[in-house]
Design a protein around this motif. Structure first.
Motif, PDB file in Angstrom:
ATOM      1  N   VAL A  29       0.837  -1.206   0.000  1.00  0.00           N
ATOM      2  CA  VAL A  29       0.000   0.000   0.000  1.00  0.00           C
ATOM      3  C   VAL A  29       0.872   1.256   0.000  1.00  0.00           C
ATOM      4  O   VAL A  29       0.634   2.197  -0.778  1.00  0.00           O
ATOM      5  CB  VAL A  29      -0.940  -0.010   1.220  1.00  0.00           C
ATOM      6  CG1 VAL A  29      -1.684   1.323   1.328  1.00  0.00           C
ATOM      7  CG2 VAL A  29      -1.942  -1.156   1.115  1.00  0.00           C
TER       8      VAL A  29
ATOM      9  N   ASP B  21       2.517   1.670  -3.418  1.00  0.00           N
ATOM     10  CA  ASP B  21       1.629   2.107  -4.488  1.00  0.00           C
ATOM     11  C   ASP B  21       1.247   3.572  -4.343  1.00  0.00           C
ATOM     12  O   ASP B  21       1.189   4.317  -5.335  1.00  0.00           O
ATOM     13  CB  ASP B  21       0.374   1.235  -4.509  1.00  0.00           C
ATOM     14  CG  ASP B  21       0.661  -0.173  -5.025  1.00  0.00           C
ATOM     15  OD1 ASP B  21       1.791  -0.414  -5.486  1.00  0.00           O
ATOM     16  OD2 ASP B  21      -0.248  -1.034  -4.951  1.00  0.00           O
ATOM     17  N   LEU B  22       0.991   4.001  -3.106  1.00  0.00           N
ATOM     18  CA  LEU B  22       0.658   5.422  -2.918  1.00  0.00           C
ATOM     19  C   LEU B  22       1.871   6.298  -3.196  1.00  0.00           C
ATOM     20  O   LEU B  22       1.737   7.419  -3.714  1.00  0.00           O
ATOM     21  CB  LEU B  22       0.145   5.649  -1.495  1.00  0.00           C
ATOM     22  CG  LEU B  22      -1.228   5.017  -1.197  1.00  0.00           C
ATOM     23  CD1 LEU B  22      -1.651   5.307   0.241  1.00  0.00           C
ATOM     24  CD2 LEU B  22      -2.294   5.521  -2.173  1.00  0.00           C
TER      25      LEU B  22
ATOM     26  N   LEU C 175      -4.322  11.187  -3.699  1.00  0.00           N
ATOM     27  CA  LEU C 175      -3.977   9.994  -2.918  1.00  0.00           C
ATOM     28  C   LEU C 175      -5.222   9.323  -2.350  1.00  0.00           C
ATOM     29  O   LEU C 175      -5.332   8.092  -2.350  1.00  0.00           O
ATOM     30  CB  LEU C 175      -3.015  10.362  -1.797  1.00  0.00           C
ATOM     31  CG  LEU C 175      -1.613  10.824  -2.244  1.00  0.00           C
ATOM     32  CD1 LEU C 175      -0.781  11.257  -1.038  1.00  0.00           C
ATOM     33  CD2 LEU C 175      -0.898   9.712  -3.003  1.00  0.00           C
TER      34      LEU C 175
ATOM     35  N   GLN D 195      -7.230   7.741  -5.361  1.00  0.00           N
ATOM     36  CA  GLN D 195      -6.532   6.619  -5.982  1.00  0.00           C
ATOM     37  C   GLN D 195      -6.447   5.418  -5.039  1.00  0.00           C
ATOM     38  O   GLN D 195      -6.535   4.265  -5.479  1.00  0.00           O
ATOM     39  CB  GLN D 195      -5.124   7.053  -6.408  1.00  0.00           C
ATOM     40  CG  GLN D 195      -4.513   6.148  -7.446  1.00  0.00           C
ATOM     41  CD  GLN D 195      -5.199   6.211  -8.798  1.00  0.00           C
ATOM     42  OE1 GLN D 195      -5.108   7.200  -9.508  1.00  0.00           O
ATOM     43  NE2 GLN D 195      -5.902   5.137  -9.158  1.00  0.00           N
ATOM     44  N   ALA D 196      -6.309   5.662  -3.737  1.00  0.00           N
ATOM     45  CA  ALA D 196      -6.292   4.550  -2.775  1.00  0.00           C
ATOM     46  C   ALA D 196      -7.625   3.807  -2.783  1.00  0.00           C
ATOM     47  O   ALA D 196      -7.658   2.572  -2.738  1.00  0.00           O
ATOM     48  CB  ALA D 196      -5.988   5.090  -1.377  1.00  0.00           C
TER      49      ALA D 196
ATOM     50  N   TRP E 114      -8.253  -0.155  -3.943  1.00  0.00           N
ATOM     51  CA  TRP E 114      -8.965  -1.131  -3.106  1.00  0.00           C
ATOM     52  C   TRP E 114     -10.144  -1.748  -3.868  1.00  0.00           C
ATOM     53  O   TRP E 114     -10.380  -2.941  -3.805  1.00  0.00           O
ATOM     54  CB  TRP E 114      -9.446  -0.443  -1.828  1.00  0.00           C
ATOM     55  CG  TRP E 114     -10.028  -1.415  -0.834  1.00  0.00           C
ATOM     56  CD1 TRP E 114     -11.323  -1.787  -0.693  1.00  0.00           C
ATOM     57  CD2 TRP E 114      -9.279  -2.138   0.140  1.00  0.00           C
ATOM     58  NE1 TRP E 114     -11.449  -2.706   0.297  1.00  0.00           N
ATOM     59  CE2 TRP E 114     -10.208  -2.950   0.842  1.00  0.00           C
ATOM     60  CE3 TRP E 114      -7.930  -2.206   0.493  1.00  0.00           C
ATOM     61  CZ2 TRP E 114      -9.827  -3.793   1.870  1.00  0.00           C
ATOM     62  CZ3 TRP E 114      -7.553  -3.038   1.511  1.00  0.00           C
ATOM     63  CH2 TRP E 114      -8.492  -3.822   2.201  1.00  0.00           C
TER      64      TRP E 114
ATOM     65  N   TYR F  39      -4.524  -4.854  -4.346  1.00  0.00           N
ATOM     66  CA  TYR F  39      -3.717  -5.308  -3.207  1.00  0.00           C
ATOM     67  C   TYR F  39      -3.868  -6.817  -2.958  1.00  0.00           C
ATOM     68  O   TYR F  39      -3.153  -7.373  -2.125  1.00  0.00           O
ATOM     69  CB  TYR F  39      -4.116  -4.545  -1.941  1.00  0.00           C
ATOM     70  CG  TYR F  39      -3.912  -3.058  -2.056  1.00  0.00           C
ATOM     71  CD1 TYR F  39      -2.746  -2.545  -2.603  1.00  0.00           C
ATOM     72  CD2 TYR F  39      -4.899  -2.169  -1.648  1.00  0.00           C
ATOM     73  CE1 TYR F  39      -2.560  -1.177  -2.725  1.00  0.00           C
ATOM     74  CE2 TYR F  39      -4.718  -0.802  -1.769  1.00  0.00           C
ATOM     75  CZ  TYR F  39      -3.551  -0.312  -2.315  1.00  0.00           C
ATOM     76  OH  TYR F  39      -3.374   1.032  -2.434  1.00  0.00           O
TER      77      TYR F  39
END
Length: 629
Positions: A19, A22-23, A58, A61-62, A66, A71
């Motif tokens: 995570v 990726d961020l 952020l 996009q997170a 998900w 992930y």
């Protein structure tokens, strides 16, 4: 508690690292896109490293990561589906970021070109580390693997071969050094860095040149003729060889897709897959109450599986063998727990048993598979053959007629055509009775004939296996004897298809393909074990047994067979017989069975089957052959 906390942190750490990575890549892609855009302006502007836009980016996009399940993938096995997931996440994220920032400040601080370039940069920044990690892990396995790996050559560079090579790269036991394939366009191509070295015809030469230790056949959709050719080429190299399962074995759950197994004789003698009208078959069985006699035998048990799979309301099994009944009952209850199943021990030739079972089960469709089938064993046991094969069929058929059963299918044999054995004669009488009863009953009676079934109980294939395992000799009655073969599932599926086609009184014969010489079968089975016929395992010719033919037939010349709506099923024209004569002789046979009067039974057979030549001794030709041998 501290131990539990440490274990919990250990479990979530890899996912948390992904995570964070990726961020970080999202932020880096955004900043890099800004930097590239600003560098192209006449007057370069400073890059904004942080701000409300970046925070929105952020967060959005997170959430998209998900939602797309990014992930849940493992970097160790990153592949094209993961890359497609990244493309989806980048495009969707950029669209939602644009909508959110438009609502926030009308995109006053975000250039449109950044929103267009950002998804492409994000795909590169997220995809490259994943693919790089997988390449590093695969290379690391190859570089630091100290255990010796077996050099293998894959036969077939299609999808199955590619998938097998990909899976083997993760294992330490095998090292794929090349492919061979008949597709000329693939010559010189590479799959996972492994070259296609040539065609199958050059297999012996290629295998020697690259010093392989094992051959892996990855051709699950090949025909049986193609498979026989491939196996012959493999045998010519003198190397061990394995194969991936057939597609129908994978679909039915009998094998895993890339499970390596030894080539079985069924892979060479079983025939090409049969195309069935499953819609019609389901309409004939779904929601029906079905009874299978002899449901614990080779054919009967497979019929039970097929019937359960096709959604019958209830299934009743009548079986004389306690062990066979127990075994199929346990299997069916485990696989189809919702099926109404009634397993009954009993003799299909016992009128009281049949009556009780039919009253309880009220079957709509009956498959009569209960029979004795071993030709030499029955040759001097006429009473048992007639009692179980002929009179029991009459008992079941009469019960079907009394209870208004919709359909009864008699499972017969090619040995009933021009019978020379007691077994064939007893089955022919059963056919005659069902044919003649059909014109006098509301029940549709039909007969299905076929030849030898691979790996059925008492058949030649398991016998040869045992003889080869014991070191030989493998016993063959005659060097020129031939038989038809088909697999158990195929035979049962064609029986179900015939049940739909039949209107009543028909004899259906299944297309058995080309007959197989038993000598060739024995030699092939010996070679499949890595031994040489005549050197490591001897073949002994014992002479034809009483009642045995050199070759089997599927039709009598007077039956005038013709095609049906199904290419693999033929229809024989019934031969009528006087109903009064038939019942009179069967009544005498019933009394003869009670009195154990086999002379009277012979006279009954001679009356009902004038062409049947009774043989208690070997033919003179066989005696001459033995003397010559």
């Amino acid at each position: 508690m501290p131990d539990l906390l440490r274990r919990s942190i250990g479990l979530i750490h890899p996912r948390l690292a992904v995570v964070v990575h990726d961020l970080g890549m999202v932020w880096l892609a955004w900043i890099a896109t800004y930097a590239v855009r600003n560098s192209l302006l006449p007057e370069p502007q400073p890059v904004i490293w942080w701000g409300p836009e970046v925070a929105v980016l952020l967060a959005v996009q997170a959430a998209v990561f998900w939602w797309t399940g990014l992930y849940r993938g493992l970097w160790r096995f990153a592949s094209l589906p993961d890359l497609w997931n990244i493309v989806r996440a980048g495009a969707t994220g950029a669209l939602l970021v644009a909508i959110t920032l438009f609502a926030y400040n009308r995109l006053s601080t975000v250039p449109r070109s950044v929103l267009l370039l950002y998804p492409a940069a994000l795909v590169v920044f997220l995809g490259a580390p994943r693919l790089g990690y997988r390449f590093w892990k695969d290379s690391r396995l190859d570089l630091f693997n100290d255990s010796p790996s077996q050099r293998v050559l894959i036969l077939g560079a299609g999808r199955a071969g590619e998938a097998l090579a990909r899976d083997l790269k993760r294992e330490n036991r095998y090292r794929v050094v090349g492919f061979v394939d008949d597709n000329a366009q693939l010559r010189g191509a590479k799959l996972h860095g492994v070259p296609v070295l040539g065609t199958l015809e050059k297999l012996p030469q290629i295998a020697a040149e690259v010093a392989v230790q094992m051959l892996l056949i990855a051709m699950p959709s090949s025909s049986n003729a193609q498979m026989r050719r491939v196996v012959e080429l493999c045998e010519s190299t003198g190397l061990a060889f394995r194969t991936v399962p057939r597609l129908d074995d994978v679909v039915s759950g009998r094998s895993q897709f890339n499970e390596l197994k030894e080539v079985a004789i069924e892979d060479l003698l079983g025939r090409d897959p049969v195309q069935l009208d499953w819609t019609a078959i389901r309409s004939g069985l779904t929601g029906k109450r079905v009874l299978v006699t002899g449901g614990g035998g080779s054919i009967g048990s497979e019929l039970c599986r097929q019937v359960a799979r096709l959604g019958a309301t209830s299934l009743t099994i009548l079986e004389l063998s306690e062990y066979n009944l127990y075994r199929i009952e346990q299997e069916l209850r485990a696989a189809w727990p919702d099926l109404i199943l009634d397993a009954r021990i009993g003799n299909a030739g016992d009128a009281a048993t049949c009556e009780h079972v039919f009253v309880q089960a009220r079957p709509q469709v009956v498959f009569h598979a209960a029979a004795y089938k071993h030709v030499p064993l029955l040759q001097d046991q006429l009473r048992e053959a007639v009692r179980n094969n002929s009179l029991a069929t009459r008992c079941v058929a009469d019960t079907c007629d009394r209870h208004g059963v919709e359909c009864m299918v008699l499972i017969s044999t090619d040995k009933a055509v021009n019978p020379t054995s007691v077994m064939g004669a007893s089955k022919r009488i059963a056919e005659i009775y069902c044919q003649n009863l059909a014109s006098r009953s509301r029940t549709r009676f039909m007969t299905v004939r076929f030849g030898n079934v691979l790996d059925s109980a008492g058949s030649v294939v398991p016998l040869f296996r045992e003889q080869i395992r014991a070191g030989g000799p493998v016993t063959v009655t005659h060097p020129e004897i031939t038989r038809y073969f088909m697999t158990i599932p195929e035979a049962c599926q064609l029986i179900l298809q015939a049940e739909v086609l039949g209107q009543g009184g028909e004899i259906f014969a299944l297309d058995m393909g080309e007959p197989i010489r038993i000598r060739d079968l024995a030699e092939q089975m010996i070679r499949l074990t890595g031994k040489v016929p005549g050197r490591d395992v001897q073949i002994a010719y014992t002479g034809l047994r009483p009642g045995e033919k050199l070759f089997e037939e599927l039709f009598h010349p007077l039956e005038n067979y013709r095609n049906t709506a199904h290419a693999k099923i033929f229809l024989a024209q019934p031969r009528s017989m006087s109903w009064e004569l038939l019942n009179a002789q069967l009544a005498r046979a019933t009394q003869a069975v009670q009195d154990f009067d086999e002379d009277q039974l012979r006279r009954c057979l001679a009356t009902l089957l004038p062409d049947f030549a009774w043989r208690e001794k070997e033919p003179a030709a066989v005696v001459a052959f033995r003397s010559h041998s």
